[in-house]
Write an enzyme that holds these catalytic residues in place. Structure first.
Site, mmCIF file in Angstrom:
data_model
loop_
_atom_site.group_PDB
_atom_site.id
_atom_site.type_symbol
_atom_site.label_atom_id
_atom_site.label_comp_id
_atom_site.label_asym_id
_atom_site.label_seq_id
_atom_site.Cartn_x
_atom_site.Cartn_y
_atom_site.Cartn_z
ATOM 1 N N LYS A 257 0.861 -1.191 0.000
ATOM 2 C CA LYS A 257 0.000 0.000 0.000
ATOM 3 C C LYS A 257 0.892 1.234 0.000
ATOM 4 C CE LYS A 257 -1.234 1.446 3.975
ATOM 5 N NZ LYS A 257 -0.526 2.758 4.030
ATOM 6 N N ASP B 123 -6.449 -0.077 8.045
ATOM 7 C CA ASP B 123 -5.952 -0.175 6.675
ATOM 8 C C ASP B 123 -6.448 -1.421 5.942
ATOM 9 O OD1 ASP B 123 -4.590 2.174 6.938
ATOM 10 O OD2 ASP B 123 -2.597 1.280 7.107
#
Length: 292
Positions: free
Chosen positions: A9, A144
């Site tokens: 990410k 997340d």
């Protein structure tokens, strides 16, 4: 056997826009996922097992031994709870994790592994978990995880659960650099001097590359200066990337991974070669934007 890719990410921009009464910070972040990441496989077995290989396996195994746990295992257990509640079977499984991403590095490695475990085990156990339920399970594991379940360009708001997909993100090339130091995310947020910042100002739909680059140049990572004060190697990392002629150099997440953005594969390759000569012991990875 089921295979899942857990891409890194990358927060191209991360604005801290407030803080809730419960202490969670509100974010407005443009996120992409890289073509580099961890890899997981899932297969039926007589008993539950976890096998960890890859460059950063030793650190992850050490954390598990010290009781820090593993997000892929927590994802397995959470999905089992959902299966039991719906009367479906979730038998013993062997999870094999190839740990290629640095630990505690600002690129969501643990969250990506948890998301991959949820996707992979949903397929292995043939549960057919509704997307909304899968995202809710992910959010309970970490802020997340829902965006990592999506693993495609998006804007994440709130604490990370309010997701809007970005369908027209232009093709960019990323140089990921980590000096192999860990940064505590809670400590970075604790030391923030300003928690009330303007949100992102995204280009309109169908905007050309130049508008995206202009938007990125005008945006920020509001955690960067605080993380640099905690870990000076982040400043060194950013300077090395800037010397390799990126369109933009910035820190991802709470660090310490930083990235450079390049317009072409050739430009990325030149920058990667330069960094490999200067810091061969660091984590250095060239990547394109991953699109599911």
């Amino acid at each position: 056997m089921i295979e899942e890719f857990a891409p890194a990410k990358v927060n191209l921009a991360l604005h801290v826009t407030g803080r809730r009464a419960d202490g969670y910070h509100l974010l407005d972040s443009l996120v992409v996922f890289a073509s580099a990441g961890d890899r997981l496989t899932f297969s039926h077995d007589e008993t539950d097992r976890l096998t960890i290989t890859g460059r950063f396996a030793a650190k992850l195994s050490e954390d598990a031994a010290n009781g820090a746990g593993n997000l892929a295992i927590r994802a397995r257990d959470a999905l089992r709870v959902w299966a039991a509640r719906t009367g479906m079977a979730a038998p013993a499984v062997h999870i094999s994790l190839e740990k290629n991403l640095p630990v505690a590095s600002g690129i969501g490695g643990g969250s990506a592994d948890a998301a991959a475990a949820l996707r992979g085990l949903d397929r292995l156990w043939q549960l057919g978990v509704p997307a909304r339920d899968l995202l809710a399970i992910g959010l309970a594991l970490g802020a997340d995880v829902p965006m990592c379940i999506e693993s495609r360009p998006l804007v994440a708001r709130g604490i990370g659960e309010d997701i809007t997909l970005v369908e027209d993100m232009p093709e960019l090339f990323l140089l990921l650099v980590n000096p192999l130091v860990e940064v505590s995310t809670p400590e970075v947020f604790r030391r923030l001097a300003n928690r009330e910042n303007p949100p992102l100002d995204l280009p309109r739909e169908g905007a050309p590359m130049e508008q995206w680059l202009g938007m990125l140049a005008a945006s920020r990572n509001d955690l960067q200066s605080t993380a640099e004060a905690i870990e000076p190697k982040i400043s060194e990392t950013l300077e090395l990337i800037r010397e390799a002629d990126p369109m933009l150099a910035r820190m991802s997440g709470s660090g310490a991974t930083c990235f450079g953005i390049y317009r072409t594969q050739a430009g990325l390759d030149r920058a990667l070669a330069r960094l490999e000569a200067a810091r061969p012991e660091w984590y250095l990875q060239g990547a394109a934007i991953h699109r599911r």
